[in-house]
Design an enzyme around this catalytic site. Structure first.
Site, PDB file in Angstrom:
ATOM      1  N   TYR A  52       0.857  -1.198   0.000  1.00  0.00           N
ATOM      2  CA  TYR A  52       0.000   0.000   0.000  1.00  0.00           C
ATOM      3  C   TYR A  52       0.882   1.234   0.000  1.00  0.00           C
ATOM      4  O   TYR A  52       1.839   1.307   0.775  1.00  0.00           O
ATOM      5  CB  TYR A  52      -0.918   0.022   1.233  1.00  0.00           C
ATOM      6  CG  TYR A  52      -2.365  -0.074   0.839  1.00  0.00           C
ATOM      7  CD1 TYR A  52      -2.944   0.941   0.079  1.00  0.00           C
ATOM      8  CD2 TYR A  52      -3.135  -1.177   1.172  1.00  0.00           C
ATOM      9  CE1 TYR A  52      -4.267   0.845  -0.328  1.00  0.00           C
ATOM     10  CE2 TYR A  52      -4.459  -1.272   0.769  1.00  0.00           C
ATOM     11  CZ  TYR A  52      -5.027  -0.254   0.010  1.00  0.00           C
ATOM     12  OH  TYR A  52      -6.322  -0.360  -0.392  1.00  0.00           O
ATOM     13  N   GLU A  54      -0.520   4.831  -0.644  1.00  0.00           N
ATOM     14  CA  GLU A  54      -1.312   6.036  -0.924  1.00  0.00           C
ATOM     15  C   GLU A  54      -0.441   7.278  -0.741  1.00  0.00           C
ATOM     16  O   GLU A  54       0.340   7.375   0.204  1.00  0.00           O
ATOM     17  CB  GLU A  54      -2.509   6.114   0.033  1.00  0.00           C
ATOM     18  CG  GLU A  54      -3.630   5.164  -0.367  1.00  0.00           C
ATOM     19  CD  GLU A  54      -4.796   5.194   0.613  1.00  0.00           C
ATOM     20  OE1 GLU A  54      -4.717   5.906   1.624  1.00  0.00           O
ATOM     21  OE2 GLU A  54      -5.774   4.482   0.350  1.00  0.00           O
ATOM     22  N   ASP A 198      -5.480  13.832 -25.379  1.00  0.00           N
ATOM     23  CA  ASP A 198      -5.463  12.434 -24.949  1.00  0.00           C
ATOM     24  C   ASP A 198      -4.835  11.629 -26.084  1.00  0.00           C
ATOM     25  O   ASP A 198      -5.473  11.367 -27.097  1.00  0.00           O
ATOM     26  CB  ASP A 198      -6.895  11.982 -24.664  1.00  0.00           C
ATOM     27  CG  ASP A 198      -6.998  10.494 -24.336  1.00  0.00           C
ATOM     28  OD1 ASP A 198      -5.979   9.776 -24.464  1.00  0.00           O
ATOM     29  OD2 ASP A 198      -8.106  10.058 -23.968  1.00  0.00           O
ATOM     30  N   THR A 224      -2.801   6.327 -22.341  1.00  0.00           N
ATOM     31  CA  THR A 224      -2.674   4.970 -21.816  1.00  0.00           C
ATOM     32  C   THR A 224      -1.223   4.562 -22.014  1.00  0.00           C
ATOM     33  O   THR A 224      -0.488   5.191 -22.782  1.00  0.00           O
ATOM     34  CB  THR A 224      -3.563   3.966 -22.570  1.00  0.00           C
ATOM     35  OG1 THR A 224      -3.170   3.973 -23.948  1.00  0.00           O
ATOM     36  CG2 THR A 224      -5.037   4.330 -22.464  1.00  0.00           C
ATOM     37  N   LYS A 227      -0.900   0.863 -25.457  1.00  0.00           N
ATOM     38  CA  LYS A 227      -1.215   0.792 -26.892  1.00  0.00           C
ATOM     39  C   LYS A 227       0.108   0.855 -27.667  1.00  0.00           C
ATOM     40  O   LYS A 227       0.918  -0.031 -27.516  1.00  0.00           O
ATOM     41  CB  LYS A 227      -2.254   1.851 -27.239  1.00  0.00           C
ATOM     42  CG  LYS A 227      -3.562   1.577 -26.466  1.00  0.00           C
ATOM     43  CD  LYS A 227      -4.658   2.596 -26.662  1.00  0.00           C
ATOM     44  CE  LYS A 227      -5.847   2.253 -25.761  1.00  0.00           C
ATOM     45  NZ  LYS A 227      -6.926   3.261 -25.825  1.00  0.00           N
ATOM     46  N   ARG A 233      -0.968  -2.345 -19.013  1.00  0.00           N
ATOM     47  CA  ARG A 233      -2.254  -1.656 -19.040  1.00  0.00           C
ATOM     48  C   ARG A 233      -2.273  -0.560 -17.966  1.00  0.00           C
ATOM     49  O   ARG A 233      -2.041  -0.851 -16.790  1.00  0.00           O
ATOM     50  CB  ARG A 233      -3.316  -2.720 -18.719  1.00  0.00           C
ATOM     51  CG  ARG A 233      -4.723  -2.451 -19.043  1.00  0.00           C
ATOM     52  CD  ARG A 233      -5.462  -3.772 -19.193  1.00  0.00           C
ATOM     53  NE  ARG A 233      -5.117  -4.339 -20.477  1.00  0.00           N
ATOM     54  CZ  ARG A 233      -5.601  -3.889 -21.639  1.00  0.00           C
ATOM     55  NH1 ARG A 233      -6.473  -2.925 -21.678  1.00  0.00           N
ATOM     56  NH2 ARG A 233      -5.211  -4.445 -22.776  1.00  0.00           N
TER      57      ARG A 233
HETATM   58  C1  LIG Z   1      -7.957   3.580 -25.031  1.00  0.00           C
HETATM   59  C2  LIG Z   1      -8.331   4.989 -24.818  1.00  0.00           C
HETATM   60  C3  LIG Z   1      -8.710   5.457 -23.548  1.00  0.00           C
HETATM   61  C4  LIG Z   1      -9.034   4.559 -22.375  1.00  0.00           C
HETATM   62  O1  LIG Z   1      -8.119   3.739 -21.910  1.00  0.00           O
HETATM   63  P1  LIG Z   1      -8.497   2.576 -20.875  1.00  0.00           P
HETATM   64  O2  LIG Z   1      -7.183   2.181 -20.334  1.00  0.00           O
HETATM   65  O3  LIG Z   1      -9.208   1.531 -21.641  1.00  0.00           O
HETATM   66  O4  LIG Z   1      -9.387   3.188 -19.833  1.00  0.00           O
HETATM   67  C5  LIG Z   1      -8.925   6.822 -23.380  1.00  0.00           C
HETATM   68  N1  LIG Z   1      -8.803   7.655 -24.413  1.00  0.00           N
HETATM   69  C6  LIG Z   1      -8.489   7.244 -25.645  1.00  0.00           C
HETATM   70  C7  LIG Z   1      -8.378   8.247 -26.753  1.00  0.00           C
HETATM   71  C8  LIG Z   1      -8.247   5.891 -25.891  1.00  0.00           C
HETATM   72  O5  LIG Z   1      -7.959   5.491 -27.137  1.00  0.00           O
END
Ligand SMILES: *Cc1c(COP(=O)(O)O)cnc(C)c1O
Length: 429
Positions: A52, A54, A198, A224, A227, A233
């Protein structure tokens, strides 16, 4: 150790072995997926899951954090170097959590946000009515042009001036073109909004300088880590320059807080409890890999493979939204072939080709059916496939789709693919 560890849980581990076999024997074209290195997996499966922590490195609510403090600091420092950021929070459990923390830090409930339309390739965390972003805030949208499939920034500006959002959001899940962050920042400045980029999908290409740099213009950048960045993840939030929140969110003492402090609080205690330090360790390992020259070669190959795949589709008469791709993915409109996304997804999986059905801009079908498919090259590039292999994949996809009701053809293609993939081992078992 107790019996729980001496008696293997075959029910679960047999399924994990099955999943590994599935990943190794098929062609993975889901644009948001990738294959992490054994080192990333080792860190993710480590004893750090027991801890933990936090708070932030050096400022924890628990004892015994001396080691995880160092781990988290390495993750932060590597992410800073990778993206040229001056501030990073590596704790968000996912991309969705990263975005939710930003909303909490920047906005009051009911404030207006302006994002890229989900049905044109945007993400549900950018204002969808089923997501907290669309339920707690007032979502408005911009999209692509019907004729070109590309975003017209003059229309974004018009929409922004009309809707007066406090947060302008760019980034997508299914948009194959690069973004004009400088123009978007100018639009945000014109109406006094903050710009959130994002970059969840193209982050790995951005890190190696192969696409425009969002941190040079956006106030806040989220991504993220799983990807094109090819890590575990998870999610992160970044800024190149810290600044005072302009929307009057103050401390209890009435002081204006720096955005970095608001974002840290937005993650914890705003939207999360204890950070996943094992996952943060895996992020650190992945960022270390992404800093290497090998990863530059990887990112270049991802783009080259996407170009080769797009050209192979176009030469077989498939229609790609916007006519091509700048990044690792493309959205294919199957209406000219008389097929739906649902039929394509369900048929391709029978030949061990995994893609996802996807709405195309101005789609006339439901999200459960769709007119398109989305494909990306990040995962298969990790496996070692090159441009000529992309052409071969498109040959297979075309064969499957053009013979979707012929079980014998599907079975033959599946056998050929399973045999072919043996030449690209993924994990030694
Ligand atoms: C994949 C994605 C997310 C979300 O990611 P998670 O890990 O699945 O919550 C947010 N924004 C965009 C543009 C994405 O492609």
């Amino acid at each position: 150790m107790t019996t729980a560890t001496t008696t293997r849980d075959t029910q679960v581990f047999d399924l994990i072995a099955k999943e590994q076999h599935r990943q190794e024997s098929g062609i993975e074209l889901i644009a948001s997926e990738n294959f992490v290195s054994p080192a990333v997996m080792e860190a993710a499966g480590s004893v750090l899951t027991n801890k933990y922590a936090e708070g932030l490195p050096g400022k924890r609510y628990y004892g015994g954090c001396e080691v995880v403090d160092q781990v988290e600091q390495i993750a932060i420092d590597r992410a800073k170097e990778l993206f040229g950021a001056s501030w990073v929070n590596v704790q968000p459990h996912s991309g969705a959590n990263a975005n939710t923390a930003v909303f909490l830090a920047c906005l009051h409930p009911g404030d207006t946000i302006l994002g890229f339309d989900l049905s044109h390739g945007g993400h549900l965390t950018h204002g969808s009515s089923v997501n907290i972003s669309g339920k707690y805030f007032r979502p408005t949208f911009y999209g692509v042009e019907r004729e070109t499939g590309v975003i017209n920034y003059d229309v974004v500006e018009e929409t922004a001036k009309r809707e007066r959002p406090k947060l302008l959001i760019c980034g997508a899940s299914a948009y194959s073109r690069d973004w004009d962050y400088a123009r978007l920042r100018a639009i945000a400045d014109e109406i006094g909004a903050l710009l959130l980029a994002d970059v969840s999908h193209p982050a790995g290409l951005i890190a190696k300088g192969l696409l425009n740099d969002p941190l040079a213009h956006a106030h806040i950048v989220t991504t993220t880590t799983h990807k094109t960045l090819r890590g575990t993840r998870g999610g992160i939030i970044m800024m190149r320059n810290d600044f005072e929140n302009p929307f009057g969110i103050k401390t209890v003492k009435g002081e204006t807080r720096l955005m970095s402090s608001l974002l840290d609080s937005g993650v914890f205690p705003g939207t999360q409890g204890g950070p996943l330090e094992h996952i943060i360790a895996a992020k650190a390992v992945a960022f270390g890999e992404a800093l290497s020259d090998d990863f530059y070669d990887y990112a270049v190959q991802v783009k080259a493979n996407a170009q080769a795949m797009a050209n192979a589709f176009l030469s077989r008469g498939y229609e790609i939204i916007s006519g091509g791709t700048d990044n690792h993915l493309m959205l294919i409109d199957l209406r000219s072939k008389g097929l739906t996304g649902k039929l394509a997804e369900n048929t391709l999986i029978k030949a061990d080709i995994t893609i996802n059905k996807n709405m195309v801009p101005f789609d006339d079908k439901s999200p459960m059916v769709t007119s398109g498919i989305r494909v990306g090259t990040a995962a298969m590039t990790t496996r070692g496939l090159k441009e000529s292999d992309m052409e071969q994949i498109v040959v297979y996809i075309d064969k499957v789709l053009m013979n979707h009701d012929d079980a014998a053809t599907l079975a033959t293609v599946k056998e050929e693919i399973n045999e072919w993939m043996k030449a690209f081992p993924l994990y030694k078992s």
